[in-house]
Scaffold this motif. Structure first.
Motif, PDB file in Angstrom:
ATOM      1  N   VAL A 196      12.321   6.649  -1.992  1.00 48.34           N
ATOM      2  CA  VAL A 196      10.964   6.256  -2.365  1.00 48.34           C
ATOM      3  C   VAL A 196      10.828   4.757  -2.186  1.00 48.34           C
ATOM      4  CG1 VAL A 196       9.295   6.121  -4.264  1.00 48.34           C
ATOM      5  CG2 VAL A 196      10.733   8.156  -4.014  1.00 48.34           C
TER       6      VAL A 196
ATOM      7  N   ASP B  56       5.057   9.648  10.093  1.00 45.06           N
ATOM      8  CA  ASP B  56       4.094   9.540   9.002  1.00 45.06           C
ATOM      9  C   ASP B  56       3.871   8.062   8.691  1.00 45.06           C
ATOM     10  OD1 ASP B  56       6.173   8.644   7.293  1.00 45.06           O
ATOM     11  OD2 ASP B  56       6.647  10.682   6.721  1.00 45.06           O
TER      12      ASP B  56
ATOM     13  N   VAL C  98       4.353   6.055   6.142  1.00 47.93           N
ATOM     14  CA  VAL C  98       5.379   5.245   5.493  1.00 47.93           C
ATOM     15  C   VAL C  98       6.560   5.004   6.427  1.00 47.93           C
ATOM     16  CG1 VAL C  98       6.558   7.185   4.363  1.00 47.93           C
ATOM     17  CG2 VAL C  98       6.682   4.904   3.360  1.00 47.93           C
TER      18      VAL C  98
ATOM     19  N   SER D  34       9.421   1.501  -3.510  1.00 43.44           N
ATOM     20  CA  SER D  34       8.897   0.988  -4.771  1.00 43.44           C
ATOM     21  C   SER D  34       8.665  -0.511  -4.636  1.00 43.44           C
ATOM     22  CB  SER D  34       9.875   1.248  -5.924  1.00 43.44           C
ATOM     23  OG  SER D  34      10.960   0.334  -5.870  1.00 43.44           O
TER      24      SER D  34
ATOM     25  N   LYS E  91      10.309  10.918   3.665  1.00 46.73           N
ATOM     26  CA  LYS E  91      10.895  12.238   3.877  1.00 46.73           C
ATOM     27  C   LYS E  91      11.319  12.409   5.331  1.00 46.73           C
ATOM     28  CE  LYS E  91       8.045  14.429   0.302  1.00 46.73           C
ATOM     29  NZ  LYS E  91       7.122  15.559  -0.002  1.00 46.73           N
TER      30      LYS E  91
ATOM     31  N   GLU F  44      16.107  12.153   0.484  1.00 48.69           N
ATOM     32  CA  GLU F  44      14.867  11.384   0.505  1.00 48.69           C
ATOM     33  C   GLU F  44      15.030  10.091  -0.282  1.00 48.69           C
ATOM     34  OE1 GLU F  44      11.694  13.767  -0.996  1.00 48.69           O
ATOM     35  OE2 GLU F  44      11.922  15.320   0.534  1.00 48.69           O
TER      36      GLU F  44
ATOM     37  N   ALA G  59       5.401   5.767  -2.399  1.00 46.06           N
ATOM     38  CA  ALA G  59       5.392   6.819  -1.380  1.00 46.06           C
ATOM     39  C   ALA G  59       6.799   7.314  -1.097  1.00 46.06           C
ATOM     40  CB  ALA G  59       4.761   6.292  -0.099  1.00 46.06           C
TER      41      ALA G  59
ATOM     42  N   ARG H 228       0.816  -1.221   0.000  1.00 46.29           N
ATOM     43  CA  ARG H 228       0.000   0.000   0.000  1.00 46.29           C
ATOM     44  C   ARG H 228       0.851   1.274   0.000  1.00 46.29           C
ATOM     45  NH1 ARG H 228      -0.749  -1.444   5.748  1.00 46.29           N
ATOM     46  NH2 ARG H 228      -2.341  -2.882   5.023  1.00 46.29           N
ATOM     47  N   HIS H 229       2.135   1.109   0.295  1.00 42.43           N
ATOM     48  CA  HIS H 229       3.020   2.274   0.344  1.00 42.43           C
ATOM     49  C   HIS H 229       3.896   2.417  -0.898  1.00 42.43           C
ATOM     50  CE1 HIS H 229       1.914   2.993   4.510  1.00 42.43           C
ATOM     51  NE2 HIS H 229       2.144   1.709   4.773  1.00 42.43           N
TER      52      HIS H 229
END
Length: 391
Positions: free
Chosen positions: A230, A291, A293, A232, A214, A228, A211, A207-208
């Motif tokens: 991501v 957060d 993620v 995947s 950060k 940062e 995202a 689900r992430h």
């Protein structure tokens, strides 16, 4: 057999800069390129904004090149970030500096700059031949496969700018390595640099996917990054990961600091607050303001979580990342390895092949994304071109 005064093999940024440096001395230059057009990797980099260089303290800038920094220092001193900006603006491409210090052309594309550069090179007498693939040497002449069959060029001076071994479809395939090795040139094995990290995620992480992560810090060995990354489907990607590629590749453990602006004591104090009937997830979210993620990464890599606030705080501040190494070599943005520095002289000429210089990613150096790669390619090209021209 055709004879030329100067030959540059490869029409990426390093090769074109070498050609310009030679042409500036009044020597006619021929540039050959295996692909149908020049600067393909340069143009690909420009699709996301063309980060030309980085405006930062010279010592910090140089340190980004790691072990190769002392070797590249004289070249970057002559053609560093300020000179790159001047070069772009002289080609009619004004630049600006972003909040992170990264420098971009106002056009945010590579194509206008490349067109202007190609026109200037033509005006200086540089000749370009595309679809000419270098195949080594025979009898002192460079051999090429061309649309018209095999051709040979004998040059008084040669600069090889054939790239590293990533993104083969754009021309950097490392196929030159066996030719140089057979000639007695020392080579370091190719390895991925600026590559994503392979992670075999659990099902809940799906689900992430996509995202951004950060506000974290990544550390491995002697390198720490505030960049940062991501999440995947294949793992972790992005500038933060790229910065720590070298130590990760060399076997250092990768750690995430999910709250780099908080001290360990502050994290422990927040976690020690009464939890009441809250779930652990809600307690983490409210106490630490993680957060979704970042919290998911904590659950992914640290379950079962320690109960004691101090122990859990240490995990939040140094979360070990389980991974299966870097993405394959051809998927990397750049490569480590290539011609060893011990195989070239002060002008980047091969000691085993007098009169033949090597530039750019053919040399054994690496740097993170952020303008460092392009700056060093331009600097080494200029340096070798000037040496080849006898300047």
């Amino acid at each position: 057999m055709e004879e030329v005064q100067a030959l540059v093999v490869g029409a990426g940024p390093a090769g074109l800069m070498a050609a310009e440096a030679i042409a500036n001395s009044g020597v006619p230059v021929m540039v050959t390129e295996a692909k149908p057009s020049i600067g393909r990797k340069f143009l690909m980099a420009g699709k996301s904004g063309l980060n030309l260089t980085k405006d930062e303290d010279p010592e910090i800038f140089l340190a980004a090149y790691g072990p190769a920094a002392p070797l590249l220092a004289p070249m970057l001193a002559e053609f560093g970030p300020r000179e790159v900006c001047d070069w772009a603006e002289a080609l009619g491409q004004p630049v600006f500096t972003g909040t992170s210090g990264r420098v971009f052309p106002v056009a945010m594309k590579a194509s206008p700059l490349l067109r202007a550069w190609a026109a200037r090179l033509t005006g200086k007498g540089v000749t370009l031949r595309t679809r000419w693939r270098w195949r080594g040497w025979e009898g002192g002449a460079a051999v090429f496969d061309t649309p018209d069959g095999g051709r040979q060029l004998k040059a008084a001076r040669t600069v090889l700018a054939l790239g590293g071994a990533s993104w083969a479809r754009l021309g950097s395939d490392g196929a030159w390595a066996p030719w140089l090795e057979a000639a007695g040139v020392g080579l370091a094995p190719f390895a991925p640099a600026n590559a994503g990290l392979v992670v075999e995620w659990s099902a809940p992480m799906a689900r992430h996917f996509g995202a951004p992560v950060k506000g974290i810090a990544l550390s491995a060995g002697d390198v720490r990054s505030r960049g940062e990354c991501v999440v995947s489907g294949r793992g972790l990607e992005g500038s933060g990961v790229y910065t720590v590629c070298r130590p990760v590749r060399e076997g250092a453990a990768l750690m995430l600091d999910l709250l780099p602006d908080w001290t360990l004591e502050k994290v422990a104090e927040r976690l020690a607050r009464p939890r009441g009937r809250q779930s652990l997830g809600n307690h983490l979210r409210k106490a630490l303001r993680l957060d979704p993620v970042s919290q998911a990464l904590l659950m992914e890599f640290a379950l079962p979580l320690p109960e004691a606030p101090e122990a859990l705080a240490r995990v939040v501040k140094a979360l070990p990342v389980r991974h299966a190494g870097l993405r394959p070599l051809d998927e990397a943005i750049s490569t480590a390895g290539g011609v060893r520095w011990s195989s070239v002289d002060a002008g980047l000429a091969l000691t085993a092949l007098p009169g033949v210089h090597v530039v750019g990613e053919m040399l054994d150096w690496e740097a993170p994304t952020g303008g460092y790669l392009l700056t060093a390619c331009l600097a080494t090209g200029r340096w070798a071109g000037r040496a080849a021209a006898g300047m």
